[in-house]
Design a protein around this motif. Structure first.
Motif, PDB file in Angstrom:
ATOM      1  N   LYS A 123     -19.350  -1.512 -10.340  1.00  0.00           N
ATOM      2  CA  LYS A 123     -20.180  -1.480 -11.556  1.00  0.00           C
ATOM      3  C   LYS A 123     -19.356  -1.058 -12.771  1.00  0.00           C
ATOM      4  N   ALA A 124     -18.428  -0.127 -12.551  1.00  0.00           N
ATOM      5  CA  ALA A 124     -17.590   0.354 -13.662  1.00  0.00           C
ATOM      6  C   ALA A 124     -16.570  -0.694 -14.086  1.00  0.00           C
ATOM      7  N   HIS A 125     -16.142  -1.535 -13.149  1.00  0.00           N
ATOM      8  CA  HIS A 125     -15.102  -2.537 -13.447  1.00  0.00           C
ATOM      9  C   HIS A 125     -15.520  -3.899 -12.886  1.00  0.00           C
ATOM     10  N   PRO A 126     -16.498  -4.558 -13.534  1.00  0.00           N
ATOM     11  CA  PRO A 126     -17.033  -5.816 -12.974  1.00  0.00           C
ATOM     12  C   PRO A 126     -16.025  -6.958 -12.923  1.00  0.00           C
ATOM     13  N   LYS A 127     -14.942  -6.882 -13.711  1.00  0.00           N
ATOM     14  CA  LYS A 127     -13.944  -7.964 -13.677  1.00  0.00           C
ATOM     15  C   LYS A 127     -13.222  -8.039 -12.335  1.00  0.00           C
ATOM     16  N   LEU A 128     -13.333  -6.974 -11.527  1.00  0.00           N
ATOM     17  CA  LEU A 128     -12.757  -7.021 -10.183  1.00  0.00           C
ATOM     18  C   LEU A 128     -13.363  -8.166  -9.375  1.00  0.00           C
ATOM     19  N   LEU A 129     -14.590  -8.549  -9.727  1.00  0.00           N
ATOM     20  CA  LEU A 129     -15.288  -9.596  -8.995  1.00  0.00           C
ATOM     21  C   LEU A 129     -14.820 -10.999  -9.383  1.00  0.00           C
ATOM     22  N   VAL A 130     -14.073 -11.102 -10.485  1.00  0.00           N
ATOM     23  CA  VAL A 130     -13.652 -12.422 -10.977  1.00  0.00           C
ATOM     24  C   VAL A 130     -12.146 -12.441 -11.184  1.00  0.00           C
ATOM     25  N   SER A 131     -11.434 -13.137 -10.329  1.00  0.00           N
ATOM     26  CA  SER A 131      -9.996 -13.413 -10.478  1.00  0.00           C
ATOM     27  C   SER A 131      -9.080 -12.195 -10.366  1.00  0.00           C
ATOM     28  N   GLY A 132      -9.632 -11.005 -10.289  1.00  0.00           N
ATOM     29  CA  GLY A 132      -8.789  -9.843 -10.043  1.00  0.00           C
ATOM     30  C   GLY A 132      -8.287  -9.135 -11.282  1.00  0.00           C
ATOM     31  N   VAL A 133      -7.918  -7.877 -11.108  1.00  0.00           N
ATOM     32  CA  VAL A 133      -7.453  -7.012 -12.184  1.00  0.00           C
ATOM     33  C   VAL A 133      -6.237  -6.222 -11.689  1.00  0.00           C
ATOM     34  N   TRP A 134      -5.232  -6.057 -12.540  1.00  0.00           N
ATOM     35  CA  TRP A 134      -4.085  -5.217 -12.200  1.00  0.00           C
ATOM     36  C   TRP A 134      -4.527  -3.752 -12.217  1.00  0.00           C
ATOM     37  N   CYS A 135      -4.208  -3.047 -11.163  1.00  0.00           N
ATOM     38  CA  CYS A 135      -4.678  -1.661 -11.019  1.00  0.00           C
ATOM     39  C   CYS A 135      -3.583  -0.772 -10.433  1.00  0.00           C
ATOM     40  N   ILE A 136      -3.751   0.515 -10.671  1.00  0.00           N
ATOM     41  CA  ILE A 136      -3.014   1.538  -9.934  1.00  0.00           C
ATOM     42  C   ILE A 136      -4.004   2.119  -8.933  1.00  0.00           C
ATOM     43  N   ALA A 137      -3.704   1.992  -7.652  1.00  0.00           N
ATOM     44  CA  ALA A 137      -4.678   2.383  -6.634  1.00  0.00           C
ATOM     45  C   ALA A 137      -4.039   3.280  -5.577  1.00  0.00           C
ATOM     46  N   ASP A 138      -4.831   4.197  -5.049  1.00  0.00           N
ATOM     47  CA  ASP A 138      -4.427   5.010  -3.899  1.00  0.00           C
ATOM     48  C   ASP A 138      -5.046   4.397  -2.654  1.00  0.00           C
ATOM     49  N   VAL A 139      -4.190   4.025  -1.710  1.00  0.00           N
ATOM     50  CA  VAL A 139      -4.662   3.383  -0.478  1.00  0.00           C
ATOM     51  C   VAL A 139      -4.362   4.298   0.711  1.00  0.00           C
ATOM     52  N   GLU A 140      -5.349   4.436   1.583  1.00  0.00           N
ATOM     53  CA  GLU A 140      -5.176   5.257   2.785  1.00  0.00           C
ATOM     54  C   GLU A 140      -5.250   4.369   4.031  1.00  0.00           C
ATOM     55  N   TYR A 141      -4.657   4.883   5.124  1.00  0.00           N
ATOM     56  CA  TYR A 141      -4.675   4.154   6.404  1.00  0.00           C
ATOM     57  C   TYR A 141      -5.270   5.065   7.471  1.00  0.00           C
ATOM     58  N   GLU A 142      -6.305   4.558   8.125  1.00  0.00           N
ATOM     59  CA  GLU A 142      -6.934   5.335   9.196  1.00  0.00           C
ATOM     60  C   GLU A 142      -7.319   4.377  10.318  1.00  0.00           C
ATOM     61  N   PHE A 143      -6.572   4.435  11.404  1.00  0.00           N
ATOM     62  CA  PHE A 143      -6.786   3.471  12.492  1.00  0.00           C
ATOM     63  C   PHE A 143      -8.139   3.703  13.170  1.00  0.00           C
ATOM     64  N   THR A 144      -8.781   2.598  13.512  1.00  0.00           N
ATOM     65  CA  THR A 144     -10.048   2.666  14.247  1.00  0.00           C
ATOM     66  C   THR A 144     -10.052   1.586  15.321  1.00  0.00           C
ATOM     67  N   GLU A 145     -10.704   1.866  16.421  1.00  0.00           N
ATOM     68  CA  GLU A 145     -10.762   0.887  17.513  1.00  0.00           C
ATOM     69  C   GLU A 145     -11.842  -0.161  17.294  1.00  0.00           C
ATOM     70  N   ASP A 146     -12.667   0.047  16.281  1.00  0.00           N
ATOM     71  CA  ASP A 146     -13.686  -0.947  15.937  1.00  0.00           C
ATOM     72  C   ASP A 146     -13.000  -2.175  15.349  1.00  0.00           C
ATOM     73  N   LYS A 147     -13.083  -3.313  16.045  1.00  0.00           N
ATOM     74  CA  LYS A 147     -12.375  -4.516  15.609  1.00  0.00           C
ATOM     75  C   LYS A 147     -12.904  -5.063  14.285  1.00  0.00           C
ATOM     76  N   ASN A 148     -14.157  -4.751  13.982  1.00  0.00           N
ATOM     77  CA  ASN A 148     -14.747  -5.264  12.740  1.00  0.00           C
ATOM     78  C   ASN A 148     -14.439  -4.382  11.529  1.00  0.00           C
ATOM     79  N   ALA A 149     -13.903  -3.216  11.774  1.00  0.00           N
ATOM     80  CA  ALA A 149     -13.625  -2.284  10.672  1.00  0.00           C
ATOM     81  C   ALA A 149     -12.165  -2.402  10.235  1.00  0.00           C
ATOM     82  N   SER A 150     -11.936  -2.241   8.956  1.00  0.00           N
ATOM     83  CA  SER A 150     -10.575  -2.301   8.432  1.00  0.00           C
ATOM     84  C   SER A 150      -9.974  -0.893   8.419  1.00  0.00           C
TER      85      SER A 150
END
Length: 687
Positions: A123-150
């Motif tokens: 909602k704060a950044h609706p342009k994310l929904l169209v063609s993408g936006v350059w961002c600085i992002a913090d990404v985390e990794y957390e393994f899960t055995e659920d095959k449908n979960a990222s």
């Protein structure tokens, strides 16, 4: 720093950056300029050299550590896994997974998908929904055995754009600059060296900014390759998007009827179509029809519902033929795909930038001076979309009643955009307002004149305006002045004098004839087809003594001008005759010895082909007027001396602007041919 750079840093502290730094930090990162300048603005927005150098290293380190190169994506993903959390700079787009009822992000370079994003971020950044936006992002990794979960989790996201700005402070600071200084500041902000451009060429560059500050502005630019047509729309602002003309579909641009998802025009301030020209391109007729309605009414339909949007649309493309070829054999829209080659579509274009006037980009044209951090200027321009300056000329000028509502709309929107860019404080003089109005009318006239070629149902329009004193002034396009025989269906009789000084058509220079006459000629900036041979040659023929009085034969390019003048003398003298040419100029304060050496070289070379050159420096410092005198009774008065051509690549032997003068754009200048007293001229020559 020069005086302007010092002034820029004084009035916009922390909001400007040295423009050559972008290349310094970019390296092999395929990232838009506004992303780099966002980072430079954080660490290098100063005139303090040590701070700049430290900032450059910081920005390079940030890019090295956090910008994701596609070929290193695996290493970055490993870093995220091993460290648990890692900051990345990447282009992120978001889509709704309606089956799982969640928003999922995709990282363009990092190559990860289905990263969960919370609704608040979308909602704060609706342009994310169209063609993408350059961002600085913090990404985390957390393994899960659920095959449908990222396993990838987005913990924070910040689009690369300015968070706040002081519009009133911007307007107040503008008042501290003259108009010429402000134009140069904007040109430097785009990344160009203003010294390499004339006034008209600078304004042409700035017209490209209008779609960012004017709602629903329809602009087209067609011209040769390599003139930087698409640069601003891809690199300049986070509020504009550049897409290939062949990739456009109705759902992508307007609305997807099956999903209800709004297209690009609903999210971006400016949507630019690259590579728009090309006769053989396949185009969806439905797209053209919807585009016509949107460009005229700012609306488009989704089934039974009508939606509105504010995005300006820009079309840029390459021409395959020269300007005179197009005027003689077709028209200035002839390169467009057949379905866009439609008078109803073209009539909705507000301004046609003459791309053939824009110089091909060379290395020397880039600036190393200070300009706005482009993200700051982009936010200012965006805020100006809420204002309307289209009536600012009406106290002084009135458009001709002959001009239709659609023509008037195009003129007003262009004028409003130029006023916003140049005079956000409204402090323009009557003369400055008139200059912008004339340019706005010319750009719309270029569209309408071509429509009259394409569709005979369009009637002739008098593009003129009325001054407060009752004087009518006509507008003509530069190509109309250059090629009147091609531009009009019948041979033009030239300017009727109502629009001020008549401009001489370049073609008319070829028809000097045997009987030379006194005359005064005016040339517009960017006019081509002019050479010393056609301009001076007939008036030098038969002279045995010629004096050139020009205080500015000092710098290398001025020396080259004089050498080319000597070439004209050689071409117009009989082989068995000699001509004496005397130059009176002033000594260069810093490079006098080099100047003398160059003059002696020319003297020696000219002597071998029957032209005896003498030269002297005026020691009085009183010569200002520039003119040429001949011993057979002609005085040629030049307001610019021999310096009539704009900058061109003098070191490249393989380009025609180097080899032939008629292909160089000229500066605005005037020349007067006076039948002087022969005896008086001879006395001056003897002195």
């Amino acid at each position: 720093m020069n005086e302007l750079d010092q002034k820029i840093n004084t009035h916009f502290p922390g909001l400007v950056v040295r423009k050559d730094l972008v290349k310094t930090v970019k390296g092999n990162a395929i990232v838009p300029s506004y992303v780099l300048e966002y980072l430079l603005g954080q660490y290098c927005a100063t005139c303090d050299e040590p701070t700049i150098q430290t900032g450059i290293e910081t920005v390079k380190e940030i890019l090295r550590k956090h910008y994701v190169h596609r070929n290193e994506a695996g290493l970055v993903r490993s870093n995220i896994k091993e460290k648990g959390r890692y900051k990345v700079i990447d282009k992120i787009s978001v889509a709704l997974n309606d089956k799982a009822d969640v928003y999922e992000a995709e990282f363009s370079n990092l190559g990860i998908k289905k990263v969960l994003v919370d609704s608040g971020t979308v909602k704060a950044h609706p342009k994310l929904l169209v063609s993408g936006v350059w961002c600085i992002a913090d990404v985390e990794y957390e393994f899960t055995e659920d095959k449908n979960a990222s396993p990838w989790i987005l913990s924070s996201l910040k689009p690369i754009q300015l968070s706040h700005f002081d519009f009133d402070g911007y307007v107040e600071a503008r008042r501290q600059f003259t108009t010429d200084e402000w134009i140069d500041l904007l040109i430097q902000s785009i990344g160009f060296n203003p010294e390499m451009f004339g006034k008209r060429s600078k304004l042409t560059q700035l017209i490209r900014l209008i779609p960012f500050c004017e709602r629903n502005f329809n602009l087209i630019e067609l011209g040769p390759k390599g003139t930087g047509k698409s640069h601003i729309y891809s690199e300049f602002s986070p509020h504009g998007i550049l897409i290939s003309g062949g990739e456009v579909t109705v759902p992508k641009l307007f609305v997807n009827n099956s999903t209800g998802k709004i297209g690009l025009v609903g999210y971006w301030d400016c949507v630019a179509f690259d590579e728009f020209a090309g006769k053989q391109k396949r185009v969806d007729k439905a797209l053209v029809d919807i585009m016509k309605n949107y460009m005229a009414n700012k609306t488009f339909s989704r089934g039974i519902e009508t939606l509105g949007a504010e995005a300006s649309v820009v079309f840029v493309g390459n021409t395959q033929h020269t300007l005179p070829y197009m005027l003689k054999h077709s028209d200035l829209f002839s390169e467009l795909p057949d379905k866009f080659y439609d008078s109803a579509f073209l009539d909705r274009i507000h301004f046609y930038i003459p791309g053939w006037e824009v110089d091909i980009i060379r290395g020397e044209m880039f600036s190393n001076g200070y300009g706005f951090v482009v993200d700051y200027l982009a936010e200012i321009l965006r805020s100006l979309r809420n204002y309307d300056y289209s009536d600012r000329y009406k106290d002084h000028f009135t458009l001709s009643s002959d001009i239709s509502a659609r023509d008037r709309d195009g003129i007003n929107k262009t004028f409003s955009g130029l006023m916003k860019v140049l005079f956000p404080d409204g402090g323009a003089s009557k003369e400055e307002i008139e200059d912008l109005l004339r340019l706005a009318i010319e750009g719309r006239k270029r569209v309408k004149d071509q429509l009259m070629r394409i569709d005979s149902t369009y009637g002739k329009v008098s593009f003129s305006y009325l001054c407060a004193d009752g004087k009518i002034k006509l507008i003509s396009t530069l190509e109309e002045e250059e090629y009147p025989n091609y531009y009009h269906k019948t041979i033009s009789e030239g300017n009727d004098g109502k629009s001020g000084s008549p401009v001489v058509p370049s073609e008319a220079l070829k028809d000097s004839g045997p009987s030379l006459k006194e005359k005064h000629l005016t040339f517009q900036e960017n006019q081509k087809g002019i050479s010393f041979d056609t301009l001076f040659g007939p008036y030098l023929k038969g002279a045995t003594q010629i004096t050139v009085i020009d205080p500015y034969i000092r710098l290398f390019y001025q020396m080259r001008n004089f050498m080319e003048f000597l070439e004209t003398v050689v071409k117009h003298k009989a082989l068995d005759e000699e001509v004496f040419v005397n130059l009176v100029t002033t000594e260069d304060e810093f490079k006098g010895e080099q100047q003398k050496e160059n003059l002696e070289k020319m003297k020696e070379s000219a002597g071998s082909v029957g032209v005896n050159v003498t030269w002297k420096f005026d020691g009085t410092g009183t010569i200002h007027a520039r003119h040429i005198l001949t011993d057979h009774g002609w005085k040629i008065s030049l307001d610019r001396g021999l310096d009539i051509f704009q900058h061109y690549e003098m070191n490249d032997t393989f380009i025609f602007t180097n080899r032939l003068q008629q292909f160089r754009p000229c500066k605005a200048f005037e020349v007067t041919f006076i039948k002087a007293d022969k005896i008086e001229n001879q006395q001056i020559l003897k002195k």
